[in-house]
Write an enzyme that holds these catalytic residues in place. Sequence first.
Site, PDB file in Angstrom:
ATOM      1  N   CYS A   1     -30.273   0.581  20.468  1.00  0.00           N
ATOM      2  CA  CYS A   1     -30.715  -0.783  20.162  1.00  0.00           C
ATOM      3  C   CYS A   1     -32.160  -0.753  19.675  1.00  0.00           C
ATOM      4  O   CYS A   1     -33.058  -0.392  20.445  1.00  0.00           O
ATOM      5  CB  CYS A   1     -30.586  -1.673  21.403  1.00  0.00           C
ATOM      6  SG  CYS A   1     -31.149  -3.372  21.112  1.00  0.00           S
ATOM      7  N   PRO A   2     -32.427  -1.135  18.417  1.00  0.00           N
ATOM      8  CA  PRO A   2     -33.816  -1.118  17.921  1.00  0.00           C
ATOM      9  C   PRO A   2     -34.694  -2.161  18.589  1.00  0.00           C
ATOM     10  O   PRO A   2     -35.912  -2.013  18.622  1.00  0.00           O
ATOM     11  CB  PRO A   2     -33.650  -1.399  16.416  1.00  0.00           C
ATOM     12  CG  PRO A   2     -32.348  -2.124  16.299  1.00  0.00           C
ATOM     13  CD  PRO A   2     -31.474  -1.561  17.379  1.00  0.00           C
TER      14      PRO A   2
END
Length: 368
Positions: free
Chosen positions: A93-94
Amino acid sequence: MTIYMNGMWWPANTSIMAFINQTVFLVLSVSTGFYFMMASITGPGYLQLKWRPKHQEDEQYLQFCNVCEGYKSPRSHHCRKCNRCVIKMDHHCPWINNCVGWANHGYFTAFLTFAVLGCIHGTVILASSLYVGLYRDWYIYYGQYSKVNVKLTIWSLVVCVFNIGLAIGVVITVGALLVYQLRSIFSNRTAIEDWIVEKARYREERNQKPFVYPYNLGKWNNMKQVINLTCRPVGNGIDWPVAEGCDQYTLTREQLAQKEEKRIRSRTYTILRPATGSWIPLFSQGVKVCASPPLTDEPRIKLAIGDLVRVTRWRKHWLFGEKLQQSDNDVTQRRIRGWFPRQCAVEYVEHDTVMYEAQSQDNKSKDV
């Protein structure tokens, strides 16, 4: 902005319900920030470097990670962004700048839940404040002075509308991700395992060999592995409870079988034009290649003329494969894999090459 508008629309000091309304919004907001930080700081749980199973004979059921120089435990996968093997990896997840996995799955799910609930509550407050502010003159005209507290300026009007759009956007996008995560939790399957199971079903239909997903223990038991009051992970991340008739290596054996089939389907290509490794090779490869890139964050690789690549996936203008190196049998060597333009390569058929060389030698013998 929600607190500012709520202070005019329904001030917390006017009634018990107004106080509860603002308190609930603040609790949702603080909880969203808290669980966001916990999901990011806690991390997904990384597999120990150079990890090996307790019993050496179990190594045959596991994949070896060249980067971490160890075996991947069941439900563990290597993340290119984190450069580590992640326990029960779901995705990278950025937004939390980390993977979602075994250790922070509960925190991540709580973050999504409070974010959606907080934005729904914020949307109601902002929209109600905006409505009352726009019809302020109407309330004054009809003598309803208790509802004329909201005074809109040009800037507050613009910012209020903008924040309503942001809140609704979060509800839609993050809400969709929350639904997807809940489905994953209740089925006890990560995004990666979904893909493995889908290929297993295909192999089951083709080979007529039944496959049972080993970690589905029923929705209630599946949920308890992730969702609890503390959001802390259950177990050690290595050993997992499995369904009847399965063992710890049921899924890993299926993965190895799928890998073997992929190797059989692979084709070897030789590079005729250099591949720069650029994501947008406009000047070297042209518009068509840039206009139809593979929709994935997988890397692009740099290749030179004469390199050999074992290709496992195909697109119209792109190929995905692994560069063959001189010491390709060394399991500790770092593998070079990624996408490159199709027009840089041509399929190399080893069988035809051998036949051609044999035929050439035969013709030379006849000439002599």
